[in-house]
Enzyme design. Structure first.
Site, PDB file in Angstrom:
ATOM      1  N   GLN A   1      -9.480   9.336  -5.279  1.00 39.65           N
ATOM      2  CA  GLN A   1      -9.198   9.999  -3.995  1.00 39.65           C
ATOM      3  C   GLN A   1     -10.363  10.855  -3.489  1.00 39.65           C
ATOM      4  OE1 GLN A   1      -5.808  10.710  -1.888  1.00 39.65           O
ATOM      5  NE2 GLN A   1      -7.710  10.889  -0.737  1.00 39.65           N
TER       6      GLN A   1
ATOM      7  N   HIS B   1      -9.406   1.758  -0.128  1.00 38.10           N
ATOM      8  CA  HIS B   1      -9.214   2.460   1.141  1.00 38.10           C
ATOM      9  C   HIS B   1     -10.549   2.296   1.860  1.00 38.10           C
ATOM     10  CE1 HIS B   1      -5.738   4.216  -0.779  1.00 38.10           C
ATOM     11  NE2 HIS B   1      -5.428   4.904   0.304  1.00 38.10           N
TER      12      HIS B   1
ATOM     13  N   HIS C   1       1.546   5.369  -2.101  1.00 37.06           N
ATOM     14  CA  HIS C   1       1.049   6.427  -3.008  1.00 37.06           C
ATOM     15  C   HIS C   1       2.256   7.039  -3.718  1.00 37.06           C
ATOM     16  CE1 HIS C   1      -3.165   6.523  -1.580  1.00 37.06           C
ATOM     17  NE2 HIS C   1      -2.599   6.013  -0.506  1.00 37.06           N
TER      18      HIS C   1
ATOM     19  N   ASP D   1       2.327   3.322   2.897  1.00 36.32           N
ATOM     20  CA  ASP D   1       1.313   4.323   2.563  1.00 36.32           C
ATOM     21  C   ASP D   1       1.938   5.617   2.037  1.00 36.32           C
ATOM     22  OD1 ASP D   1      -1.170   5.425   2.223  1.00 36.32           O
ATOM     23  OD2 ASP D   1      -1.730   5.468   4.328  1.00 36.32           O
TER      24      ASP D   1
ATOM     25  N   HIS E   1       0.845  -1.210   0.000  1.00 37.25           N
ATOM     26  CA  HIS E   1       0.000   0.000   0.000  1.00 37.25           C
ATOM     27  C   HIS E   1       0.873   1.249   0.000  1.00 37.25           C
ATOM     28  CE1 HIS E   1      -3.915   2.068   0.966  1.00 37.25           C
ATOM     29  NE2 HIS E   1      -3.023   3.044   1.052  1.00 37.25           N
TER      30      HIS E   1
ATOM     31  N   GLU F   1     -11.263   4.219   6.677  1.00 37.38           N
ATOM     32  CA  GLU F   1     -10.098   4.896   7.267  1.00 37.38           C
ATOM     33  C   GLU F   1     -10.623   6.061   8.101  1.00 37.38           C
ATOM     34  OE1 GLU F   1      -7.245   6.534   4.558  1.00 37.38           O
ATOM     35  OE2 GLU F   1      -5.747   6.860   6.116  1.00 37.38           O
TER      36      GLU F   1
HETATM   37 FE   FE2 Z   1      -3.464   5.140   1.258  1.00 40.93          FE
END
Ligand code: FE2
Length: 430
Positions: A152, A210, A59, A309, A57, A213
């Site tokens: 996102q 995701h 970005h 992440d 995971h 969260e």
């Molecule tokens: Fe993430």
């Protein structure tokens, strides 16, 4: 004649004194005291030979962008998302590629050879998608980069996100992403999960959302994710990332949820460094840790992996492509300080993460691709404790990175002249 022979290594499963023979990019033998000539031999005495690290995971479109266009003052998730929204229109194809390539250099130096990166598709230009598809091609000889189409700003909430996600998948992005807890309502969140799983089923793709969260115990999208996975026959192909609301959920509800997750063979991907920073922000005291229920899930047989992440981006100012940082944080936050539990945390950044990414040709065994990392530590627990130098990183049988041991020269009368971080302290594992 072998291409490479690793001599006398310790393995993560506890075996010691193992030689690893490599020819033609593959492990051809793995046993004590192999008698064979090799073009290169590496003495791995008191060192851990491990399958490579896997980050399930990340970005990569945002990494190393720290300070652009400004810093995250509050350190919250929401300011991070807002900041990323400010940065997005300023991104250029070249700059995204340049930062991602630099990150991949760093990753290789740490033995991180498999990365799943989410890529934001809430951008008409799909600039980051095209840039990371290019990066995926460039790094393919040394890093397997899997991309997730990640809306996102919400799959249903952001204008154009549905079309952009489909366009990204058409361009070759591997995995369907989503963010149900960020949709306008719980109902929209659940609807986004249903639609995204359907897309994956229709296209034969993996899913990694995701998911939940948040610290809201009523954020239960993981339930819908498990249900849809089973309904659509996607068992084993779906991951829920973060799952932090599970930390705050009612125990009775969780006792029903965990079997559903196990039935769906969901992969749970926690991000301990980010979760401990971002969760509990609305709490005064006591403050919740917010990490998902790692030991409970492992006990249920659910595959749990840890990701990094973020590294130096709008959400997290620290980090350095070190998967053992995530394992180290999880040991503390989840109170997994028992010997077996710490070993499980090592698995969460290696084999479990590989399983979450559905990497088949992985692991130290004869016949497998010769991908491995040699650590200046005697066992997985020492590796978590020291986060030691990677003496050699090997991809398809070739050494692609080397580091020196970490030692310090002492100037103390009556004490040793040199102290090394590894092999200097008592050993915890058997
Ligand atoms: Fe993430």
């Amino acid at each position: 004649m072998l291409d490479l022979l690793i001599r006398n290594a310790n393995l993560p499963d506890g075996r010691k004194g193992i030689d690893i023979a490599v020819r033609g990019g593959r492990i051809v033998d793995l046993a004590p005291a192999i008698e064979a000539d090799a073009a290169e031999a590496i003495d791995a005495t008191d060192c851990l030979a491990s399958p490579p690290f896997v980050d399930p995971h990340f970005h990569m479109d945002a990494t190393l962008s720290l300070g652009l266009p400004r810093l995250n003052r509050s350190g919250t998730l929401l300011e991070g998302i807002a900041l990323w929204g400010e940065l997005k229109p300023l991104l250029t194809h070249e700059a995204v590629i340049e930062r991602a390539m630099r990150y991949c250099d760093l990753a290789v130096s740490q033995g991180l050879l498999f990365i799943r990166s989410h890529v934001d598709v809430c951008d008409e230009r799909l600039l980051a998608v095209e840039a990371l598809l290019e990066v995926k091609k460039r790094v393919a000889p040394y890093i397997t980069l899997q991309l997730v189409a990640f809306p996102q700003d919400g799959y249903l909430r952001a204008p154009g996100a549905e079309q952009n996600l489909s366009r990204a998948l058409d361009l070759g992005v591997d995995v369907v992403g989503g963010i149900p807890h960020f949709e306008r309502t719980m109902a929209d969140g659940a609807e986004s999960v249903r639609r995204l799983c359907r897309i994956a089923a229709d296209r034969g793709l993996l899913v990694d959302l995701h998911c939940d969260e948040t610290d809201d115990p009523l954020s239960r999208h993981v339930e819908t994710l498990a249900e849809q996975t089973t309904l659509l026959g996607l068992q084993g192909r779906v991951a829920g990332s973060h799952l932090t609301s599970m930390h705050s959920m009612d125990n009775y509800y969780v006792s029903k949820l965990l079997p559903l997750m196990a039935e769906a063979r969901l992969h749970a991907i926690a991000n301990p460094l980010i979760n401990i920073c971002i969760q509990g922000r609305h709490d005064t005291y006591p403050k919740r840790r917010g990490l998902t229920r790692v030991p409970q899930m492992l006990e249920m047989g659910i595959n749990v992996a840890f990701g990094l992440d973020c590294v130096m981006d709008p959400w997290y100012s620290l980090g350095g492509a070190e998967p053992l940082d995530a394992a180290h944080m999880a040991v503390h936050v989840a109170q997994m300080t028992g010997i077996d539990a710490m070993t499980q945390c090592y698995g969460a950044v290696t084999a479990n993460a590989a399983a979450a990414m559905q990497i088949d040709d992985y692991g130290l065994a004869a016949g497998r691709a010769a991908n491995m990392v040699l650590l200046d530590a005697r066992d997985p627990i020492e590796a978590i404790r020291l986060r030691p130098p990677r003496l050699a990183v090997i991809r398809d049988g070739k050494v692609i990175a080397r580091s020196s041991r970490r030692t310090s020269d002492l100037a103390l009368p009556g004490r040793p002249a040199q102290v090394s971080a590894s092999a200097y302290a008592p050993r915890l594992a058997g």
